[in-house]
Motif scaffolding. Structure first.
Motif, short mmCIF file in Angstrom:
data_model
loop_
_atom_site.label_atom_id
_atom_site.label_comp_id
_atom_site.label_asym_id
_atom_site.label_seq_id
_atom_site.Cartn_x
_atom_site.Cartn_y
_atom_site.Cartn_z
N MET A 1 0.84 -1.20 0.00
CA MET A 1 0.00 0.00 0.00
C MET A 1 0.87 1.25 0.00
O MET A 1 2.03 1.21 0.42
N LEU A 2 0.29 2.33 -0.45
CA LEU A 2 1.01 3.60 -0.60
C LEU A 2 0.64 4.53 0.55
O LEU A 2 -0.54 4.66 0.90
N GLU A 3 1.65 5.15 1.15
CA GLU A 3 1.41 6.08 2.26
C GLU A 3 1.27 7.51 1.74
O GLU A 3 1.90 7.89 0.75
N GLY A 4 0.43 8.28 2.42
CA GLY A 4 0.26 9.67 2.03
C GLY A 4 -0.51 10.45 3.08
O GLY A 4 -0.75 9.97 4.18
N LYS A 5 -0.88 11.66 2.72
CA LYS A 5 -1.61 12.54 3.64
C LYS A 5 -2.80 13.13 2.90
O LYS A 5 -2.69 13.57 1.74
N ILE A 6 -3.96 13.13 3.56
CA ILE A 6 -5.15 13.74 2.97
C ILE A 6 -4.98 15.26 2.99
O ILE A 6 -4.79 15.86 4.05
N THR A 7 -5.05 15.87 1.82
CA THR A 7 -4.90 17.33 1.73
C THR A 7 -6.22 18.03 1.46
O THR A 7 -6.31 19.25 1.63
N LYS A 8 -7.24 17.27 1.04
CA LYS A 8 -8.54 17.88 0.76
C LYS A 8 -9.60 16.80 0.78
O LYS A 8 -9.35 15.65 0.40
N ILE A 36 -15.89 6.50 11.98
CA ILE A 36 -14.65 7.25 11.80
C ILE A 36 -14.73 7.99 10.47
O ILE A 36 -14.98 7.38 9.42
N THR A 37 -14.56 9.30 10.51
CA THR A 37 -14.55 10.10 9.29
C THR A 37 -13.13 10.54 8.99
O THR A 37 -12.49 11.17 9.84
N PRO A 38 -12.60 10.19 7.83
CA PRO A 38 -11.26 10.68 7.47
C PRO A 38 -11.23 12.21 7.50
O PRO A 38 -12.21 12.86 7.11
N LEU A 39 -10.12 12.76 7.97
CA LEU A 39 -9.97 14.21 8.07
C LEU A 39 -8.81 14.69 7.22
O LEU A 39 -7.84 13.96 7.01
N VAL A 40 -8.93 15.92 6.76
CA VAL A 40 -7.77 16.57 6.15
C VAL A 40 -6.64 16.57 7.18
O VAL A 40 -6.86 16.87 8.35
N GLY A 41 -5.46 16.20 6.74
CA GLY A 41 -4.32 16.09 7.64
C GLY A 41 -4.03 14.68 8.10
O GLY A 41 -2.96 14.41 8.65
N ASP A 42 -4.98 13.77 7.90
CA ASP A 42 -4.76 12.37 8.29
C ASP A 42 -3.61 11.76 7.49
O ASP A 42 -3.52 11.92 6.26
N LEU A 205 -5.34 21.40 2.91
CA LEU A 205 -3.93 21.60 3.21
C LEU A 205 -3.22 22.08 1.95
O LEU A 205 -3.34 21.46 0.89
N LEU A 206 -2.49 23.16 2.09
CA LEU A 206 -1.80 23.76 0.96
C LEU A 206 -0.30 23.73 1.19
O LEU A 206 0.18 24.12 2.25
N LYS A 207 0.44 23.27 0.19
CA LYS A 207 1.89 23.24 0.30
C LYS A 207 2.46 24.64 0.13
O LYS A 207 2.00 25.41 -0.70
N LEU A 208 3.48 24.93 0.94
CA LEU A 208 4.09 26.26 0.92
C LEU A 208 5.42 26.24 0.20
O LEU A 208 6.20 25.29 0.35
N GLU A 209 5.69 27.30 -0.54
CA GLU A 209 7.00 27.45 -1.14
C GLU A 209 8.08 27.58 -0.07
O GLU A 209 9.22 27.14 -0.25
N CYS A 210 7.73 28.18 1.05
CA CYS A 210 8.70 28.39 2.13
C CYS A 210 8.86 27.15 3.01
O CYS A 210 9.63 27.16 3.97
N GLY A 211 8.13 26.08 2.70
CA GLY A 211 8.24 24.83 3.47
C GLY A 211 7.04 24.66 4.38
O GLY A 211 6.44 25.62 4.84
N GLY A 212 6.68 23.41 4.67
CA GLY A 212 5.53 23.13 5.53
C GLY A 212 4.23 23.15 4.76
O GLY A 212 4.18 23.27 3.54
#
Length: 296
Positions: A1-8, A36-42, A205-212
């Motif tokens: 399985m592939l790991e990741g993060k829910i961004t939306k 259980i409801t998946p959340l952004v950031g999970d 969740l939005l990726k930042l050019e400055c990191g994070g």
């Protein structure tokens, strides 16, 4: 399985950011059965249904470090609580609600005061003095003059951050200033009601050019404290920590008890009276809410 993060998450679809790109996923029915409801950031594990179309299924959800109810975001490190100096007028009792909920999740808190260029009556200085005395970092910003935009970027770098605050204070505009790639929809504040239009329709969740990563979330007009007990609230007013030498010890709720170190600190100006009054207001609200539930 592939790991990741829910961004939306929109309409039962979850967009998972992985090392192989973003996959549009449904969640296994077992989560619904387990309520259980998946959340952004999970942090999640997904199986691939269609590699070419980038579609998958959320199979597992890792244990959450933090979980916010409103906004519904998981695994946040830091809360940037954004209020405007003017237009709309800042309501500090609402600011204290945001702080209490962020403290409950043990988040690092930074208070951001937007529209600093409109400050013509020392509102900014007055708010900063209250919350700096309480132990919080306060950063005034202005999109117009670019005041402290670099300081906000430093706060965001390397963290998962939630931007929270009422509508119309300029959260989306500030994010656009920080990273031009966002180009988030922004709304003007109504001249008649002095409140913002809800321009952010979902948490993302939005990726930042400055990191994070940063979570842009819908604005709110009210926040409830239903999950907080009467004797628990004082734990989320951090300025009380150093003045807990009370006659009734840990049972003291810092209200009417004699020999209360917190009340003495308020009288001596060591704790902001505005913050203490806000604490009492929230304490009474929690009591009334609990009484109402018992009645029915």
């Amino acid at each position: 399985m592939l790991e990741g993060k829910i961004t939306k998450g929109i309409g039962g679809f979850y967009y998972v950011d992985t090392e192989k790109g973003i996959y549009e996923c449904r969640a296994r029915g077992i989560f619904r059965k387990q309520k259980i409801t998946p959340l952004v950031g999970d942090r999640v594990k997904i199986s691939i249904v269609d590699e070419e179309a980038k579609k998958g299924v959320v199979e597992e959800i890792d244990k959450r470090d933090t979980e916010l109810i409103r906004p519904p975001i998981a695994n946040v490190d830091k809360a940037l609580i954004v209020f405007a100096v003017k237009n709309p007028k800042p309501h500090l009792s609402l600011l204290d609600r945001f702080i209490v909920l962020a403290e409950k999740e043990n988040l690092e808190i930074v208070i951001v005061l937007t529209k600093a260029d409109l400050d013509d009556d020392n509102t900014l200085e007055n708010i900063a003095s209250i919350y700096e005395l309480s132990g919080y970092k306060v950063i005034p910003v202005s999109n117009k003059t670019k005041l402290n935009i670099d300081k906000i970027k430093e706060e965001l770098r390397g963290s998962v951050v939630v931007f929270a605050g009422p509508s119309g204070v300029g959260k989306s505009s500030l994010l656009n200033e920080i990273d031009a790639n966002f180009q988030l929809q922004t709304g003007e504040v109504s001249d008649k009601i002095k409140r913002g239009k809800h321009t952010t329709r979902h948490a993302e969740l939005l990726k930042l050019e400055c990191g994070g990563m940063v979570a842009d979330t819908p604005g709110f007009s009210s926040l409830t404290l239903d999950d907080i007990e009467e004797n628990e609230l004082k734990e989320y007013f951090i300025e009380f920590y150093n003045y807990g030498d009370c006659k009734f010890g840990s049972k003291c709720v810092h209200e009417n008890e004699p020999g209360c170190g917190v009340k003495e600190a308020v009288e001596n100006g060591e704790i902001s009276k505005q913050r203490y009054d806000s604490y009492i207001q929230l304490l009474n609200e929690i009591r009334q809410s609990k009484q109402g539930k018992r009645r029915y």
